[in-house]
Motif scaffolding. Structure first.
Motif, PDB file in Angstrom:
ATOM      1  N   ASP A 220      28.149  43.168  78.058  1.00 16.56           N
ATOM      2  CA  ASP A 220      29.348  43.766  78.636  1.00 16.56           C
ATOM      3  C   ASP A 220      30.505  43.733  77.651  1.00 16.56           C
ATOM      4  N   LYS A 221      30.668  42.623  76.940  1.00 15.59           N
ATOM      5  CA  LYS A 221      31.755  42.521  75.965  1.00 15.59           C
ATOM      6  C   LYS A 221      31.619  43.560  74.856  1.00 15.59           C
ATOM      7  N   ASN A 222      30.396  43.855  74.470  1.00 19.26           N
ATOM      8  CA  ASN A 222      30.168  44.809  73.386  1.00 19.26           C
ATOM      9  C   ASN A 222      30.506  46.235  73.766  1.00 19.26           C
ATOM     10  N   ARG A 223      30.795  46.454  75.021  1.00 23.88           N
ATOM     11  CA  ARG A 223      31.098  47.809  75.472  1.00 23.88           C
ATOM     12  C   ARG A 223      32.600  48.060  75.602  1.00 23.88           C
ATOM     13  N   ILE A 224      33.411  47.057  75.351  1.00 27.09           N
ATOM     14  CA  ILE A 224      34.863  47.230  75.491  1.00 27.09           C
ATOM     15  C   ILE A 224      35.350  48.239  74.452  1.00 27.09           C
ATOM     16  N   ASN A 225      36.089  49.234  74.901  1.00 29.17           N
ATOM     17  CA  ASN A 225      36.410  50.386  74.059  1.00 29.17           C
ATOM     18  C   ASN A 225      37.587  50.181  73.122  1.00 29.17           C
ATOM     19  N   THR A 226      38.612  49.496  73.601  1.00 28.52           N
ATOM     20  CA  THR A 226      39.885  49.495  72.895  1.00 28.52           C
ATOM     21  C   THR A 226      40.362  48.089  72.588  1.00 28.52           C
ATOM     22  N   HIS A 227      40.924  47.937  71.401  1.00 25.88           N
ATOM     23  CA  HIS A 227      41.532  46.655  71.059  1.00 25.88           C
ATOM     24  C   HIS A 227      42.777  46.440  71.913  1.00 25.88           C
ATOM     25  N   GLU A 228      43.114  45.180  72.147  1.00 28.48           N
ATOM     26  CA  GLU A 228      44.227  44.849  73.036  1.00 28.48           C
ATOM     27  C   GLU A 228      45.556  45.460  72.591  1.00 28.48           C
TER      28      GLU A 228
END
Length: 922
Positions: free
Chosen positions: A370-378
Motif C-alpha cells: 500500500d505504501k508503494n502506491r502513494i502518488n505524491t510527496h507530502e
C-alpha cells in the motif's frame, strides 16, 4: 537474528495427525533458517518446513530425499545404489516426487543423463508445489507454506546481503529496450542473452506466487497462467510434471514479456546458480510476488535490484504520473518542478539503507504494497492533477497539445476519463480553480483545450479506441458483468472493464438513449447529444453491449441475471428523480420538477409551456431549467433561490448567460405557498430567507415569515435537488440503506452488503458532477475485476489516489509566456433562444497560445535508494523524461546459493563497522 518465526496463525493445519520423524529430518536438512541449522531452535510440527513437506511427501519419499542431499544432482543408477531400492519402483517414486514438487530433474552433465535434484524450499519445491493445480487443490496449505518459506529464513539476513543478492532468491532484470540504450550494459543484464543461451527450450508456466496468494485470499486478480517462462531443462520439467507448463517459441516468450511490461510487471531471473545458469524468467506483480516482497518489506533493495537506477530529466517531465502509478518499489512520486520563492529547489528525503544505520523491525514496511502506491510527496505537486477528482494528467496533455500530439493527448486523458468531450462542456473545472497560473493572472483554460482534443472522438475516423491491457496472457476475461445505468459512472465502469479485457460487459439502461443525466439532465443548448453518443460509440467499439429500454427490477431482475451467469453488478442509476419542497399547492397542475422538464425536452424539443414560469433553485441545473423554460415558450421566467446572488451555487458565467437571455434572477427567498385556482397554478408566495446555513456550515435555512413576496405565474418548476428512483431494482438483495435511500457501501471498494453488488456515482454520493461519477466508475471497475477473479483482495496494493497540491505561496518563476487567456468564439448562425448550442471550440492557434501559458508545476522525483532498476517506468513515459543509468554495476554479480555466507557475513561485518564509525563521527 529475528526469532519470532512461529506465528500462531500459521501452525500445523493438521495437528490431529501423528508427527512424522522423517519429515522433520528432511525439513531441517532443506531449510535455510540459520537458527534451526545451528541448533538454536528446534524444528517442530508447527513449523512450515514440517507441515509443508508433510502435505506432499510420504515418509518413504522423505527417506529417499534425505539420501539425495540438497542441490546435489544424482542419476537414477546412483540413487539405486545409495537407496538399495528396485530401479523401476524407485523411478516411479521419483516421478511422483517430481509431480508433487519435492524434487526436480535436469540433464546438466557431460553424458547428458537425467539426474534428480532435491531443491531448496525457495526458489524450489515451494514454487513447484504451488504451480501444480492438483497438489494445490488437495493441499491449499502449500500456498501459505510458500509464503512462510520465502520470508522466515530471510528476516534476520536481508540487511546484510551485498549488491547482486549473493545467491539468494531472484534478481530484477530490466526491460530490454531500455538496457539496449546503455553502452556499458553486459550480457547478463539482457533478457535476449538468456533466451539465446537456452535457444529452443522455453515453456510458459503459471506463476506460483499468484497462485499461492489466492489460497489465503490475497490474490491480485491476474490470471496466473503463463507468466513464468521456464528455460532449459526446467522447461521440460514444468511440462512433464503437471506444473501447467507448455512449450513456447522465442517469439511467444517475447510477447509474454511485452504483455508483462504493458501491465507493469517486473522481469526477474533466478539467482541461485551463479552467472552461468538460470531456470526461469518471471513476470512479477509486486502485489503478490514473494521475491519483490523480500526487498520491499525489509527495505533492503540489494536483495533484488538490478544494476540500473531511474533518473528523471525534470525539464522534459510533465508530472503525468504514469511512471509513478506503475513503479513497483514506491521509488517514484510526484513532486514539483518550480523553485521556491528564495530560488532554491525543493529537496526530497531518501529512504535510509542498512549501510547507513542499524537495521531491525522498526525499518520494515509490512504494508509496503500500500505504501508503494502513494502518488505524491507530502510537499505536493501540480494543483490541476490534484484537484481533479479523476486525477487526469492535465500538465501532460497540455504539453502534448502544445506539441501537436492531439491523438496522444486524447489517449492520455482517457487513462482516467473516458468522456473528455462531455467534460469539456459540463465540467465544473476544479482543475482551473486550483491552477497555479491563476495566482499570476488567469488560470489556464484547461477545459477548453481538453474540449479541442476531445473533438477527435466526434469523428469515427479520428476516434480513439484504447488498446486493451489485460493481466492475462490469453488476452481476455470472459466473466459476465452487468452495469445498471448508462450514465457517466456506468459508462466509465464499463469502459475500464473492457480496457482490462472483459468481453462480456452489458450495460442496462431504462431510458431510450444511454448517457444518463448528461443526456436527460443537460439541455442540448449546453451540449449537443451527438457529443455524448460519439463517446458512447467508443464503448461499443470496445465490445460493450448496451441494452436500452430495459429496467432492471421490472423487465428483468438481478436474480435472473445471476441465473444467466452474471458474476457482478455495478449499480449506477444516478439521481434521476426530482425533489419538491413540501409547500402547500405542490400537487397543482403546472407544478413539475426541473428533472422532469429536462427529460421531456430531451425527447421532445417542441414541448411548450404556456404562461409565466417561476423556477425555484440556485444551482447550475436550475439555470439550465430556467433557460429551457424560456425556450419552451414561457414569456417570462423568474428564478428564485434561497441564496443571494453573491453566494448562489451556480457558476457566475451561468448566471450571466441566463440574465442575458432575459431570465430574472432573484436571490434570498424561499417558497411558502403555491397559489392555485381550480387545481391550476396562478402564483407562488415566497418568504424572506435570512440565512441558508448554520454556524457549522450545515444547510439549515432560516426565514422571516412576515416578509413575503408573491409572483403571478402559470408554471412552478422545482429545481431544488434530485432523488434516487430505485423501483424494484434491489428487492430481494441484502443491500442496506442509510439517510433515506442511499446505499451503504465500502468507501474504497464501493462493495455493498451483497458481495456481488457494487454502487457508484450519484446513487452513492448524491448529486455531484460528471467527473466525480467518472472517477467512481473507474474505481468500480477495479473492484469488480478483483471481485470476479476468485480469492483476490479488493484493497491490497490499490492506488489510493493520494494527491496534495504544492504550496502556491512559496514558488517562483523566472519567466513565463504573458499571453492572455484565450476564449473560444461562439458559433455563428445559432438563434439565441433555440435548443442548438452556440458553444465554440478553440482554434489550433488558440490551443498553441493557451498551452504555452502553462507553468509546468509538477515533475516526478526518484528515490534512488528505493529504485530496483526494473525500467517499467521508462515504458510508460511519453516525454523522454525518465531513463535508466547503470549506476550500480556490482548488482549484476551473480553467486551460487551454496556460497552465500562467504559474501553475506563479510558484507554484514563491513556494514556494522561503517555504521559504528558513522555514529562516532556524528
Amino acid at each position: 537474528m529475528a526469532k519470532n518465526t512461529k506465528n500462531v496463525e500459521f501452525k500445523n493445519p493438521h495437528p490431529e495427525l501423528p508427527v512424522r520423524k522423517p519429515i522433520l529430518k528432511l525439513g531441517k536438512m532443506v531449510t535455510d533458517r540459520a537458527a534451526i541449522k545451528l541448533g538454536l531452535e528446534k524444528l517442530t510440527a508447527d513449523d512450515p518446513e514440517y507441515w509443508g513437506l508433510a502435505a506432499i511427501c510420504t515418509d518413504e519419499m522423505a527417506e529417499v530425499a534425505l539420501k539425495m542431499g540438497v542441490r546435489k544432482p544424482k542419476t537414477l543408477p546412483e540413487l539405486v545404489k545409495i537407496t538399495g531400492m528396485d530401479e523401476k519402483y524407485l523411478e516411479e517414486l521419483l516421478n511422483k516426487m517430481a509431480f508433487n514438487g519435492v524434487i526436480e530433474y535436469n540433464w546438466e552433465n557431460p553424458k547428458h543423463e537425467k539426474q534428480y535434484v532435491l531443491p531448496m524450499f525457495v526458489p524450489g519445491s515451494a514454487e513447484f508445489a504451488n504451480m501444480n493445480d492438483t497438489v494445490l487443490g488437495e493441499h491449499p496449505e502449500m500456498g501459505r507454506f510458500f509464503e512462510r518459506m520465502s520470508r522466515i529464513p530471510l528476516e534476520g539476513l536481508t540487511h546484510m546481503v551485498p549488491p547482486g543478492g549473493a545467491g539468494v532468491g531472484m534478481h530484477v532484470i530490466p526491460v530490454q529496450k531500455e538496457v539496449d540504450m546503455c553502452n556499458e550494459a553486459i550480457s547478463l543484464e539482457k533478457i535476449s542473452y538468456w533466451l539465446d543461451k537456452y535457444e529452443g527450450k522455453y515453456a510458459a508456466s503459471p506463476c506460483s506466487c499468484r497462485k499461492s496468494r489466492k489460497t489465503f485470499d490475497e490474490g491480485c486478480a491476474d490470471d496466473p497462467a503463463d507468466w513464468c517462462v521456464a528455460v532449459g531443462d526446467m522447461a521440460d520439467y514444468v511440462v512433464e510434471t503437471g506444473k501447467g507448463g507448455r512449450y513456447i517459441t522465442k517469439e511467444e516468450a517475447l510477447e509474454i514479456f511485452k504483455k508483462a511490461e504493458d501491465n507493469g510487471f517486473v522481469h526477474q531471473i533466478t539467482n541461485i546458480d551463479g552467472e552461468d545458469k538460470i531456470f526461469a524468467i518471471c513476470n512479477c506483480n509486486v502485489n503478490v510476488c514473494y521475491a519483490l516482497r523480500t526487498s520491499q518489506l525489509f527495505n533492503t533493495p540489494n536483495m533484488s535490484r538490478s544494476a540500473y537506477v531511474a533518473h528523471v530529466n525534470k525539464q522534459n517531465c510533465v508530472a503525468c504520473g504514469r511512471c509513478v502509478e506503475y513503479c513497483p518499489a514506491g521509488a517514484l512520486s510526484l513532486g514539483q518542478k518550480l523553485c521556491r520563492k528564495d530560488g532554491s529547489e525543493v529537496t526530497y528525503p531518501k529512504m535510509p539503507l542498512p549501510s547507513e544505520q542499524k537495521w531491525g523491525r522498526h525499518m520494515w514496511s509490512e504494508d509496503y504494497r500500500d505504501k508503494n502506491r502513494i502518488n505524491t510527496h507530502e510537499s505536493g505537486t501540480a494543483p490541476c492533477k490534484t484537484a481533479c477528482p479523476a486525477h487526469i494528467a492535465v500538465q501532460g496533455y497540455l504539453k502534448m497539445a502544445a506539441q501537436g500530439r492531439y491523438q496522444d493527448a486524447l489517449a492520455l486523458i482517457k487513462k482516467n476519463n473516458p468522456l473528455p468531450a462531455i467534460c469539456g462542456y459540463v465540467c465544473n473545472r476544479r482543475c482551473e480553480d486550483a491552477c497555479t497560473r491563476g495566482t499570476i493572472d488567469e488560470s489556464i483554460a484547461i477545459d477548453e483545450v481538453k474540449k479541442y482534443i476531445a473533438m477527435l472522438d466526434i469523428n469515427a475516423e479520428t476516434r480513439y479506441v484504447p488498446e486493451k491491457v489485460v493481466p492475462a496472457t490469453k488476452g481476455y476475461f470472459d466473466e459476465k458483468v452487468a452495469i445498471i445505468g448508462a450514465g457517466p459512472a456506468g459508462i466509465s465502469c464499463a469502459y475500464y472493464l473492457a480496457e482490462k479485457g472483459y468481453t462480456n460487459v452489458t450495460v442496462f439502461e431504462k431510458n431510450k438513449e444511454p448517457g444518463g443525466m448528461v443526456v436527460y439532465g443537460i439541455p442540448s443548448f449546453v451540449m449537443e447529444k451527438n457529443i455524448v453518443q460519439a463517446e458512447i460509440d467508443v464503448l461499443r467499439a470496445m465490445g460493450v453491449e448496451i441494452k436500452c429500454g430495459v429496467e432492471v427490477g421490472k423487465d428483468i431482475t438481478i436474480a435472473q441475471l445471476r441465473e444467466q451467469g452474471y458474476k457482478a453488478f455495478y449499480v449506477a442509476v444516478g439521481c434521476q428523480g426530482g425533489r419538491k419542497t413540501g409547500v402547500a399547492g405542490e400537487d397543482a397542475k403546472g407544478v413539475m420538477t426541473g428533472v422532469e422538464l429536462l427529460h421531456i425536452t430531451t425527447d421532445d424539443e417542441s414541448y411548450k409551456l404556456t404562461g409565466d414560469t417561476v423556477v425555484i433553485g440556485g444551482g447550475n441545473v436550475a439555470i439550465d431549467v430556467s433557460r429551457t423554460a424560456i425556450r419552451c415558450g414561457s414569456p417570462k421566467v423568474s428564478q428564485v433561490s434561497l441564496e443571494t446572488r453573491d453566494i448562489m451555487p451556480a457558476l457566475p458565467e451561468e448566471i450571466e448567460t441566463a440574465e442575458s437571455e432575459g431570465i430574472n434572477i432573484i436571490g434570498g427567498w424561499g417558497p411558502k405557498e403555491i397559489i392555485t385556482e381550480d387545481g391550476k397554478v396562478t402564483g407562488i408566495v415566497f418568504k424572506k430567507c435570512t440565512s441558508v446555513k448554520d454556524a457549522d456550515g450545515r444547510f439549515n435555512p432560516q426565514y422571516d415569515e412576515n416578509e413575503t413576496m408573491t409572483i403571478e405565474c402559470s408554471n412552478v418548476i422545482m429545481s431544488v435537488g434530485q432523488a434516487i428512483e430505485w423501483g424494484s431494482l434491489l428487492e430481494g438483495t441484502k443491500v442496506e440503506f442509510w439517510h433515506g435511500n442511499y446505499p451503504v457501501a465500502d468507501k474504497v471498494t464501493y462493495q455493498t452488503a451483497e458481495p456481488d453488488i457494487f454502487v457508484g456515482g450519484d446513487v452513492y454520493t448524491g448529486p455531484k458532477f460528471a467527473i466525480d461519477a467518472i472517477a467512481a466508475g473507474k474505481q468500480g471497475a477495479i473492484s469488480i475485476h478483483r471481485y470476479v477473479q476468485p480469492h483476490s483482495s479488493l484493497t491490497i496494493g490499490r492506488d489510493p489516489n493520494y494527491y496534495i497540491e504544492l504550496d502556491k505561496d512559496d514558488y517562483s518563476v523566472e519567466k513565463y509566456d504573458n499571453t492572455g487567456r484565450q476564449r473560444p468564439a461562439k458559433k455563428s448562425g445559432v438563434d439565441k433562444l433555440s435548443f442548438r448550442s452556440d458553444a465554440g471550440v478553440f482554434t489550433e492557434e488558440q490551443v498553441k497560445k493557451e498551452t504555452a501559458r502553462c507553468l509546468g508545476c509538477g515533475a516526478t522525483i526518484v528515490d534512488e535508494n528505493q529504485c530496483v532498476g526494473c525500467g517499467i517506468c521508462t515504458t510508460k513515459c511519453e516525454f523522454d523524461a525518465i531513463h535508466l543509468q547503470r549506476d550500480l554495476p556490482e548488482c549484476s554479480t551473480m553467486r551460487r546459493s551454496e556460497d552465500k555466507l562467504k559474501y553475506i557475513l563479510p558484507y554484514g561485518a563491513k556494514q556494522a563497522i561503517k555504521i559504528k564509525f558513522k555514529k562516532k563521527k556524528d
